[in-house]
Design a protein around this motif. Sequence first.
Motif, PDB file in Angstrom:
ATOM      1  N   VAL A 284     -18.747   6.697  10.613  1.00 56.86           N
ATOM      2  CA  VAL A 284     -18.324   6.184   9.310  1.00 56.86           C
ATOM      3  C   VAL A 284     -19.515   5.522   8.627  1.00 56.86           C
ATOM      4  O   VAL A 284     -20.393   4.976   9.283  1.00 56.86           O
ATOM      5  CB  VAL A 284     -17.149   5.174   9.418  1.00 56.86           C
ATOM      6  N   ASP A 286     -20.601   2.903   7.484  1.00 55.63           N
ATOM      7  CA  ASP A 286     -20.590   1.443   7.460  1.00 55.63           C
ATOM      8  C   ASP A 286     -21.386   0.947   8.668  1.00 55.63           C
ATOM      9  O   ASP A 286     -20.903   1.024   9.800  1.00 55.63           O
ATOM     10  CB  ASP A 286     -19.134   0.949   7.505  1.00 55.63           C
ATOM     11  N   PRO A 287     -22.610   0.484   8.435  1.00 56.82           N
ATOM     12  CA  PRO A 287     -23.487   0.126   9.567  1.00 56.82           C
ATOM     13  C   PRO A 287     -22.868  -0.905  10.501  1.00 56.82           C
ATOM     14  O   PRO A 287     -23.012  -0.802  11.716  1.00 56.82           O
ATOM     15  CB  PRO A 287     -24.737  -0.434   8.883  1.00 56.82           C
ATOM     16  N   GLU A 290     -20.261   0.729  12.639  1.00 57.84           N
ATOM     17  CA  GLU A 290     -20.903   1.597  13.623  1.00 57.84           C
ATOM     18  C   GLU A 290     -21.442   0.782  14.799  1.00 57.84           C
ATOM     19  O   GLU A 290     -21.385   1.222  15.940  1.00 57.84           O
ATOM     20  CB  GLU A 290     -22.041   2.393  12.972  1.00 57.84           C
ATOM     21  N   ARG A 291     -22.000  -0.395  14.506  1.00 59.27           N
ATOM     22  CA  ARG A 291     -22.531  -1.223  15.596  1.00 59.27           C
ATOM     23  C   ARG A 291     -21.405  -1.770  16.471  1.00 59.27           C
ATOM     24  O   ARG A 291     -21.549  -1.903  17.667  1.00 59.27           O
ATOM     25  CB  ARG A 291     -23.336  -2.391  15.027  1.00 59.27           C
ATOM     26  N   ARG A 295     -17.441   3.785  21.324  1.00 58.84           N
ATOM     27  CA  ARG A 295     -17.278   5.226  21.258  1.00 58.84           C
ATOM     28  C   ARG A 295     -16.772   5.748  22.581  1.00 58.84           C
ATOM     29  O   ARG A 295     -17.189   5.279  23.625  1.00 58.84           O
ATOM     30  CB  ARG A 295     -18.635   5.865  20.994  1.00 58.84           C
TER      31      ARG A 295
ATOM     32  N   LEU B 214     -23.914  10.502   5.702  1.00 58.66           N
ATOM     33  CA  LEU B 214     -24.051   9.052   5.551  1.00 58.66           C
ATOM     34  C   LEU B 214     -23.502   8.301   6.755  1.00 58.66           C
ATOM     35  O   LEU B 214     -23.963   7.217   7.081  1.00 58.66           O
ATOM     36  CB  LEU B 214     -23.328   8.591   4.281  1.00 58.66           C
ATOM     37  N   GLY B 215     -22.510   8.891   7.425  1.00 63.27           N
ATOM     38  CA  GLY B 215     -21.960   8.258   8.620  1.00 63.27           C
ATOM     39  C   GLY B 215     -22.991   8.199   9.736  1.00 63.27           C
ATOM     40  O   GLY B 215     -23.153   7.179  10.403  1.00 63.27           O
ATOM     41  N   VAL B 216     -23.706   9.311   9.925  1.00 58.54           N
ATOM     42  CA  VAL B 216     -24.750   9.341  10.942  1.00 58.54           C
ATOM     43  C   VAL B 216     -25.826   8.312  10.608  1.00 58.54           C
ATOM     44  O   VAL B 216     -26.297   7.565  11.477  1.00 58.54           O
ATOM     45  CB  VAL B 216     -25.357  10.767  11.065  1.00 58.54           C
ATOM     46  N   VAL B 217     -26.209   8.222   9.334  1.00 58.50           N
ATOM     47  CA  VAL B 217     -27.226   7.257   8.904  1.00 58.50           C
ATOM     48  C   VAL B 217     -26.790   5.838   9.265  1.00 58.50           C
ATOM     49  O   VAL B 217     -27.568   5.061   9.828  1.00 58.50           O
ATOM     50  CB  VAL B 217     -27.463   7.358   7.379  1.00 58.50           C
ATOM     51  N   ALA B 218     -25.529   5.509   8.977  1.00 58.16           N
ATOM     52  CA  ALA B 218     -25.031   4.158   9.248  1.00 58.16           C
ATOM     53  C   ALA B 218     -25.179   3.818  10.727  1.00 58.16           C
ATOM     54  O   ALA B 218     -25.445   2.680  11.085  1.00 58.16           O
ATOM     55  CB  ALA B 218     -23.575   4.035   8.816  1.00 58.16           C
ATOM     56  N   GLY B 219     -25.024   4.838  11.588  1.00 59.01           N
ATOM     57  CA  GLY B 219     -25.075   4.589  13.019  1.00 59.01           C
ATOM     58  C   GLY B 219     -26.478   4.531  13.592  1.00 59.01           C
ATOM     59  O   GLY B 219     -26.701   3.877  14.610  1.00 59.01           O
ATOM     60  N   VAL B 238     -30.766  -0.590   6.186  1.00 57.12           N
ATOM     61  CA  VAL B 238     -29.515   0.152   6.077  1.00 57.12           C
ATOM     62  C   VAL B 238     -28.353  -0.755   5.662  1.00 57.12           C
ATOM     63  O   VAL B 238     -27.497  -0.353   4.874  1.00 57.12           O
ATOM     64  CB  VAL B 238     -29.235   0.948   7.372  1.00 57.12           C
ATOM     65  N   ASP B 239     -28.344  -2.006   6.145  1.00 60.70           N
ATOM     66  CA  ASP B 239     -27.245  -2.902   5.774  1.00 60.70           C
ATOM     67  C   ASP B 239     -27.270  -3.233   4.285  1.00 60.70           C
ATOM     68  O   ASP B 239     -26.226  -3.327   3.647  1.00 60.70           O
ATOM     69  CB  ASP B 239     -27.310  -4.201   6.584  1.00 60.70           C
ATOM     70  N   PHE B 242     -26.313   0.181   2.242  1.00 59.20           N
ATOM     71  CA  PHE B 242     -24.897   0.553   2.379  1.00 59.20           C
ATOM     72  C   PHE B 242     -23.981  -0.583   1.952  1.00 59.20           C
ATOM     73  O   PHE B 242     -22.909  -0.352   1.413  1.00 59.20           O
ATOM     74  CB  PHE B 242     -24.572   0.959   3.825  1.00 59.20           C
TER      75      PHE B 242
END
Lengths: 356, 327
Positions: A284, A286-287, A290-291, A295, B214-219, B238-239, B242
């Motif tokens: 998703v 949203d950094p 994700e953190r 998973r 964008l999901g991969v980027v966030a992670g 990134v924070d 986004f």
Amino acid sequence: MSERQRADHQLNAAVPADGAHAAVPKQRDPGEVVAELDDLAVWFPTPAGVVRAVDGVSLRVRRGETLGLVGESGSGKSTAGLALLRLVDPTSGTVRVAGEDVTRWSRRRLRALRRRVAMVFQDPQASLDPRLTIGASIAEPLIVHRLTDGGAARRRRVDELLDMVGLRGELADRHPHELSGGQRQRVGIARALAGEPDLIVLDEPIASLDLSVQAQIMNLLRRLQRDLGLTYLFIAHDLAAVEHMSDRMAVMYLGRIVETGTPAQIWRDPAHPYTAALLSAVPVADPQAERDRRRIILSGDIPSPVDPPGGCRFRTRCPQARPECAETDPVLAEVDPDHRAACLFAGEAVRAMRSR
Amino acid sequence: MKPVLAVEDLTVTIGTRRGPAHAVAGVDWAVRPGETLALVGESGSGKSMSVLAATGLAPRTARVTGRVHLHDTELTGLTEERRRRLRGRHIGFVFQDPMTSLNPVLTVGRQVTEAAEEHLALTRRAARSRAVELLDLVGIPSAGQRVDAYPHQFSGGMRQRVVIAMALACEPDLLIADEPTTALDVTTQAQIVELVADLQQRLGTAVVWITHDLGVVAGIADTVAVMYGGRILEQGPVDAVFGAPSHPYTGALLAARPDPAAGGGDLVTIAGAPPSPLDLPAGCAFWPRCPVRGDARCEHELPPLVPVSAGHQVRTFYPKPSDGERR
């Protein structure tokens, strides 16, 4: 198929297809079934053995709804969609469209079926003839099914169809290479609409489009559905897109449906461990989320559909697999009203995975 | 810390029958040791081309200008041979389709260490045991036996692991991953993302990850650069990008994805399609599609990249104030 599996399948077939619970009173009229697969199997002979692409799938699509079919590559979701148009030959089971059993229809009779069930493909570049103008491509189904009387009427209908999908009339004289990917997919949708079909099978209709264009196409499909009362089978690997588009959804794994329910049920409260793993793998944008997320990483790859595992097909990758899972091939069973999962430990296994 | 790779004012122009295509129209970015820079954009935004050109892999018909520093060495002025050696020694590549990187008639073991044999002068025997080690590192089960298998005997996800092992063979300072998970299923993608993050932590490799997701980027990303029409429209941590997107394009892109947590209403769309590199608008490349559509200046004048908060820059005359400024 072994004797045991066959017995399981008959059991599976005896369970009414999703949603059709005669005993459960419904708030809403469940609606006319437009298309139906009943215990469908589609097997392909290959040099490596018989590929069981679809291996016992039952589903019903009702008028005016979108049924979302989600799964990864090799799950059989596209083959199931092709079977509804009889673009693949069923090995066993039944395909019904508008109440008629079309499983054994001849090539000649199938022409009429192709008017009732239309398809939109992933790659609009590949599904449009590069030598035909856009207008000629859209007119093709009108000619084949003898839907318009004369050239002038046909041109009017092509104009109308272009307008419905948000394209300017002058694009009728262009060729596919002069259009953007999003415009080409709109042409693919216009072609599908031409015959006023009962059902449109959308096979990964947004997968090859840019993000900003995906949203345009999803909005267009929903608007057309509202305005024209269309019925969709929306096939995709993109869970968020299927969730957004569908009234009901079915999750496939290795030739079988492993879970069905409303998008809200599947997204918030998955009952099958595979669905839960799939959801947890979807990134998703949203950094922070994700953190923070835990998973469920599945080990290994999807097994070969030539030689699927006995018992539950997901057990070889399931973090919650137990000895019983090798013994019994689980059938879709109700976990909540309108929510079914094919797992011996439905719900419980997911709770255990998520609390680790 | 000094950057591993730094790109300044890079342009890539490709001659075509229909005129020059401005694939990259002036970009600046840098990636530091242990850091992940995500280049994100739609097709034709120039994200891949900027990286290929920076590392000397642009097509022959491309004209590249600007400065590229790999550590302290300026790459654009070097001979092809010298650049090839530096690239082989310091940079590992992972592309979208593993089969474009793998030779179908060689065992994976031979391929994994082929480059290392040249760049690190390994003997055949040392190379083989190094190959087993690397295959094991990227999570290939029974690496000791699989080392003698051929690419077609691996699944898509396992092939991408082999390519990652290959990219790591020379112990590069920088890993360039160009849409490495786009062709993979989402559960396999999760495996590969986790693998790269884990390897990066252990080996301290810098990563440039090119993606449209964008999901991969966030992670995965520490910093992100959003590209459009051959330029960076917004970049920063990134924070920040986004959490408080400042460019109308970034905001619209983030809002265009269906969000299962939100309602099922219509999605936010961006009208039209990305511009052709053959015909970039004179001013802001996003102007024709922009929901803000400020004024005539946007149409005729290229907005500069201006800071909005620490390390966060945006190329627009109408930046949305970040949360930091509002507070």
